[in-house]
Design a protein around this motif. Structure first.
Motif, PDB file in Angstrom:
ATOM      1  N   ILE A 170      44.657  42.308  33.005  1.00 12.11           N
ATOM      2  CA  ILE A 170      45.140  43.031  34.184  1.00 12.11           C
ATOM      3  C   ILE A 170      46.624  43.358  34.076  1.00 12.11           C
ATOM      4  O   ILE A 170      47.052  44.469  34.419  1.00 12.11           O
ATOM      5  CB  ILE A 170      44.833  42.206  35.456  1.00 12.11           C
ATOM      6  CG1 ILE A 170      45.118  43.016  36.719  1.00 12.11           C
ATOM      7  CG2 ILE A 170      45.589  40.875  35.464  1.00 12.11           C
ATOM      8  CD1 ILE A 170      44.518  42.399  37.972  1.00 12.11           C
ATOM      9  N   SER A 209      33.475  49.737  29.722  1.00 15.53           N
ATOM     10  CA  SER A 209      33.854  48.524  30.462  1.00 15.53           C
ATOM     11  C   SER A 209      33.374  48.624  31.903  1.00 15.53           C
ATOM     12  O   SER A 209      33.206  49.715  32.439  1.00 15.53           O
ATOM     13  CB  SER A 209      35.385  48.404  30.459  1.00 15.53           C
ATOM     14  OG  SER A 209      35.780  47.464  31.429  1.00 15.53           O
ATOM     15  N   ASN A 268      33.146  41.544  31.869  1.00 17.02           N
ATOM     16  CA  ASN A 268      34.261  40.845  31.209  1.00 17.02           C
ATOM     17  C   ASN A 268      33.719  40.000  30.052  1.00 17.02           C
ATOM     18  O   ASN A 268      32.725  39.305  30.197  1.00 17.02           O
ATOM     19  CB  ASN A 268      34.983  39.943  32.213  1.00 17.02           C
ATOM     20  CG  ASN A 268      35.829  40.748  33.173  1.00 17.02           C
ATOM     21  OD1 ASN A 268      35.357  41.743  33.719  1.00 17.02           O
ATOM     22  ND2 ASN A 268      37.083  40.358  33.354  1.00 17.02           N
ATOM     23  N   SER A 279      46.376  39.072  27.454  1.00 10.87           N
ATOM     24  CA  SER A 279      44.961  38.668  27.337  1.00 10.87           C
ATOM     25  C   SER A 279      44.226  38.781  28.668  1.00 10.87           C
ATOM     26  O   SER A 279      44.812  39.023  29.720  1.00 10.87           O
ATOM     27  CB  SER A 279      44.892  37.203  26.884  1.00 10.87           C
ATOM     28  OG  SER A 279      45.447  36.383  27.911  1.00 10.87           O
ATOM     29  N   LYS A 283      46.271  28.005  28.330  1.00 10.53           N
ATOM     30  CA  LYS A 283      47.167  27.366  29.304  1.00 10.53           C
ATOM     31  C   LYS A 283      46.799  25.894  29.509  1.00 10.53           C
ATOM     32  O   LYS A 283      47.657  25.003  29.477  1.00 10.53           O
ATOM     33  CB  LYS A 283      47.098  28.094  30.649  1.00 10.53           C
ATOM     34  CG  LYS A 283      47.869  29.413  30.690  1.00 10.53           C
ATOM     35  CD  LYS A 283      47.747  30.046  32.086  1.00 10.53           C
ATOM     36  CE  LYS A 283      48.628  31.272  32.216  1.00 10.53           C
ATOM     37  NZ  LYS A 283      48.509  31.899  33.567  1.00 10.53           N
ATOM     38  N   ARG A 287      34.448  37.098  38.975  1.00 10.37           N
ATOM     39  CA  ARG A 287      34.221  37.818  37.719  1.00 10.37           C
ATOM     40  C   ARG A 287      32.943  37.306  37.059  1.00 10.37           C
ATOM     41  O   ARG A 287      32.563  36.147  37.215  1.00 10.37           O
ATOM     42  CB  ARG A 287      35.403  37.618  36.765  1.00 10.37           C
ATOM     43  CG  ARG A 287      36.707  38.303  37.191  1.00 10.37           C
ATOM     44  CD  ARG A 287      36.611  39.796  37.161  1.00 10.37           C
ATOM     45  NE  ARG A 287      37.879  40.446  37.483  1.00 10.37           N
ATOM     46  CZ  ARG A 287      38.290  40.735  38.709  1.00 10.37           C
ATOM     47  NH1 ARG A 287      37.520  40.416  39.755  1.00 10.37           N
ATOM     48  NH2 ARG A 287      39.463  41.324  38.925  1.00 10.37           N
ATOM     49  N   PRO A 317      48.876  40.113  40.238  1.00  9.27           N
ATOM     50  CA  PRO A 317      47.807  40.863  40.935  1.00  9.27           C
ATOM     51  C   PRO A 317      46.443  40.189  40.826  1.00  9.27           C
ATOM     52  O   PRO A 317      46.114  39.580  39.812  1.00  9.27           O
ATOM     53  CB  PRO A 317      47.791  42.202  40.201  1.00  9.27           C
ATOM     54  CG  PRO A 317      48.342  41.910  38.843  1.00  9.27           C
ATOM     55  CD  PRO A 317      49.331  40.786  39.011  1.00  9.27           C
ATOM     56  N   ASP A 318      45.641  40.308  41.874  1.00 10.62           N
ATOM     57  CA  ASP A 318      44.254  39.834  41.859  1.00 10.62           C
ATOM     58  C   ASP A 318      43.336  40.848  41.181  1.00 10.62           C
ATOM     59  O   ASP A 318      42.303  40.514  40.632  1.00 10.62           O
ATOM     60  CB  ASP A 318      43.753  39.627  43.302  1.00 10.62           C
ATOM     61  CG  ASP A 318      43.943  38.189  43.780  1.00 10.62           C
ATOM     62  OD1 ASP A 318      43.892  37.973  45.012  1.00 10.62           O
ATOM     63  OD2 ASP A 318      44.145  37.295  42.944  1.00 10.62           O
ATOM     64  N   LYS A 367      33.290  42.479  40.504  1.00  9.32           N
ATOM     65  CA  LYS A 367      32.714  43.568  39.697  1.00  9.32           C
ATOM     66  C   LYS A 367      31.508  43.050  38.909  1.00  9.32           C
ATOM     67  O   LYS A 367      31.494  43.038  37.677  1.00  9.32           O
ATOM     68  CB  LYS A 367      33.738  44.233  38.800  1.00  9.32           C
ATOM     69  CG  LYS A 367      34.603  43.326  37.963  1.00  9.32           C
ATOM     70  CD  LYS A 367      35.586  44.193  37.175  1.00  9.32           C
ATOM     71  CE  LYS A 367      36.386  43.383  36.221  1.00  9.32           C
ATOM     72  NZ  LYS A 367      37.274  44.182  35.395  1.00  9.32           N
TER      73      LYS A 367
HETATM   74  O1  GFB Z   1      40.657  39.107  33.053  1.00  7.62           O
HETATM   75  P1  GFB Z   1      41.705  39.824  33.819  1.00  7.62           P
HETATM   76  O2  GFB Z   1      43.067  39.951  33.213  1.00  7.62           O
HETATM   77  O3  GFB Z   1      41.225  41.314  34.094  1.00  7.62           O
HETATM   78  O4  GFB Z   1      41.899  39.146  35.273  1.00  7.62           O
HETATM   79  P2  GFB Z   1      40.304  42.016  35.197  1.00  7.62           P
HETATM   80  C1  GFB Z   1      40.790  38.703  35.997  1.00  7.62           C
HETATM   81  C2  GFB Z   1      41.290  37.892  37.175  1.00  7.62           C
HETATM   82  O5  GFB Z   1      41.807  36.646  36.671  1.00  7.62           O
HETATM   83  C3  GFB Z   1      42.446  38.554  37.959  1.00  7.62           C
HETATM   84  C4  GFB Z   1      43.072  36.390  37.270  1.00  7.62           C
HETATM   85  O6  GFB Z   1      42.248  38.316  39.333  1.00  7.62           O
HETATM   86  C5  GFB Z   1      43.664  37.780  37.454  1.00  7.62           C
HETATM   87  O7  GFB Z   1      44.737  37.734  38.420  1.00  7.62           O
HETATM   88  N1  GFB Z   1      43.888  35.499  36.412  1.00  7.62           N
HETATM   89  C6  GFB Z   1      44.251  34.242  36.751  1.00  7.62           C
HETATM   90  C7  GFB Z   1      44.374  35.790  35.196  1.00  7.62           C
HETATM   91  N2  GFB Z   1      45.015  33.710  35.781  1.00  7.62           N
HETATM   92  C8  GFB Z   1      45.115  34.656  34.796  1.00  7.62           C
HETATM   93  C9  GFB Z   1      45.793  34.671  33.544  1.00  7.62           C
HETATM   94  O8  GFB Z   1      46.475  33.703  33.138  1.00  7.62           O
HETATM   95  N3  GFB Z   1      45.651  35.801  32.794  1.00  7.62           N
HETATM   96  C10 GFB Z   1      44.913  36.872  33.214  1.00  7.62           C
HETATM   97  N4  GFB Z   1      44.803  37.955  32.403  1.00  7.62           N
HETATM   98  N5  GFB Z   1      44.266  36.913  34.425  1.00  7.62           N
HETATM   99  C11 GFB Z   1      40.276  43.845  33.334  1.00  7.62           C
HETATM  100  C12 GFB Z   1      40.784  45.261  33.173  1.00  7.62           C
HETATM  101  O9  GFB Z   1      40.415  43.520  34.715  1.00  7.62           O
HETATM  102  O10 GFB Z   1      38.891  43.724  33.030  1.00  7.62           O
HETATM  103  C13 GFB Z   1      40.483  45.757  31.789  1.00  7.62           C
HETATM  104  O11 GFB Z   1      42.186  45.296  33.433  1.00  7.62           O
HETATM  105  C14 GFB Z   1      39.036  45.524  31.435  1.00  7.62           C
HETATM  106  O12 GFB Z   1      40.764  47.132  31.736  1.00  7.62           O
HETATM  107  C15 GFB Z   1      38.627  44.097  31.677  1.00  7.62           C
HETATM  108  O13 GFB Z   1      38.230  46.370  32.202  1.00  7.62           O
HETATM  109  C16 GFB Z   1      37.162  43.904  31.393  1.00  7.62           C
HETATM  110  O14 GFB Z   1      38.923  41.535  35.082  1.00  7.62           O
HETATM  111  O15 GFB Z   1      40.962  41.955  36.546  1.00  7.62           O
END
Ligand code: GFB
Length: 314
Positions: free
Chosen positions: A70, A108, A166, A179, A188, A210, A269-270, A275
């Motif tokens: 994100i 995706s 995801n 990541s 972490k 998720r 951000p959340d 999804k």
């Molecule tokens: O996996 P993620 O980065 O992507 O974040 P998305 C999923 C949720 O986990 C969000 C929370 O609400 C994040 O705020 N989160 C909590 C964290 N701790 C962490 C952390 O340490 N790292 C990360 N990365 N998130 C992606 C899209 O959205 O999904 C891509 O941006 C793609 O384009 C992917 O579609 C499949 O699931 O929110």
């Protein structure tokens, strides 16, 4: 496909591409084609043309993409939109002109509207506004789907598009800035355990939900769909259930064996609140995911430990 089909796996070093390559090798496909980014820049139209003219693959898995979590999506909108459009335009154009038998494009679940009814069906595409944090990437992937449909309509090209939820698994990206959530939490909690930190910070509120699919399950689904699906509509690939980020954090903490606390950084951000994919079309075709989440996290943590540079601490 048959064992001596010439199959090009674009993006074979990434999370998805490496899993597809691993799957096809394991299934005995003996005529597999790969190129690293240094060997072939898929954003260079001339280089892509020369490669396809020279190698003439029969099947293409297009797993090469600019991907990230994100924060990366929110920080680099140009890269996520431009790079993914460029890769898709080049590869689909050349695949058509060199009469590739079949191409599978990876997309995706972020292509669906932010406020989609859950679980999300393939026909919900373009029925509402997208999640702002990953809109550039989603637009690029929607364009890829539309381009596959256009080549099918105008030229009869058998190009299909697959929309995974995801993903996680061996070969994932564990960089804490770029990541996705699951590998980030593994790292972490592991490093906090090794350092004896009192708490681990999880981004956001922990309330979004998720769905997580192990990348080896996705690779199996991609082989299955390459052989059993030839339609214009994208196909969702997922496990059919989700969990809260807070629940995920507690699960990863348990697998890693960390005993400290979890705190939340709500300045991060959340993203979209949920999804979850509707996978009924895929299950009607005869495929379903097999790897349970806890087992998949244990296996990914083991891979993370083995693949860390020696002396990386922990
Ligand atoms: O996996 P993620 O980065 O992507 O974040 P998305 C999923 C949720 O986990 C969000 C929370 O609400 C994040 O705020 N989160 C909590 C964290 N701790 C962490 C952390 O340490 N790292 C990360 N990365 N998130 C992606 C899209 O959205 O999904 C891509 O941006 C793609 O384009 C992917 O579609 C499949 O699931 O929110």
């Amino acid at each position: 496909m048959n064992p001596d089909s010439k199959v090009y796996v674009a993006g074979h070093r990434g999370l998805v591409g490496s899993a597809i390559l691993r799957r096809l090798e394991g299934e005995g496909y003996g005529n597999l084609l790969t190129r690293t980014r240094a060997e072939l820049d898929l954003m260079d139209a001339r280089a892509v043309e020369e490669f396809f003219a020279a190698e003439t693959p029969e099947y293409v898995f297009l797993a090469a993409a600019k991907v990230g979590g994100i924060l990366a999506n929110d920080t680099y909108p140009v890269d996520f939109l431009r790079d993914n459009l460029s890769i898709q335009l080049n590869v689909l154009d050349v695949a058509h002109r060199h009469s590739v038998k079949k191409l599978l494009l990876l997309g995706s679940s972020c292509i669906y509207p932010k406020f989609s009814p859950q679980p999300m069906k393939e026909e919900y595409l373009l029925t509402g506004e997208l999640e702002p944090t990953n809109e550039p990437y989603a637009i690029a992937k929607i364009a890829g789907i539309k381009l596959c449909q256009a080549y099918r309509k105008q030229h009869g090209a058998d190009f299909i598009s697959v929309m995974p939820t995801n993903l996680y698994g061996p070969g994932d990206n564990f960089d804490l800035q770029s990541s996705h959530v699951l590998p980030a939490l593994i790292r972490k909690f592991h490093e906090a355990k090794e350092r004896g930190d009192p708490s681990v910070t999880v981004w956001g509120t922990g309330t979004p939900r998720r769905e997580f699919l192990h990348v080896d399950d996705l690779a199996c689904a991609c082989e299955f769909l390459m052989d059993n699906y030839s339609g214009g509509r994208p196909i969702n690939v997922g496990v059919g259930k989700d969990l809260g980020i807070g629940e995920l954090a507690a699960l990863v903490r348990e697998v890693v064996g960390y005993e400290g606390k979890i705190s939340y950084d709500t300045s991060k951000p959340d993203g979209t609140s949920r999804k979850l994919l509707d996978v009924s079309r895929l299950s009607e075709l005869g495929w379903r995911a097999r790897i349970p989440l806890r087992e998949g996290i244990e296996q990914t943590y083991a891979w993370f430990l083995e693949s860390r540079p020696v002396g990386a601490g922990g």
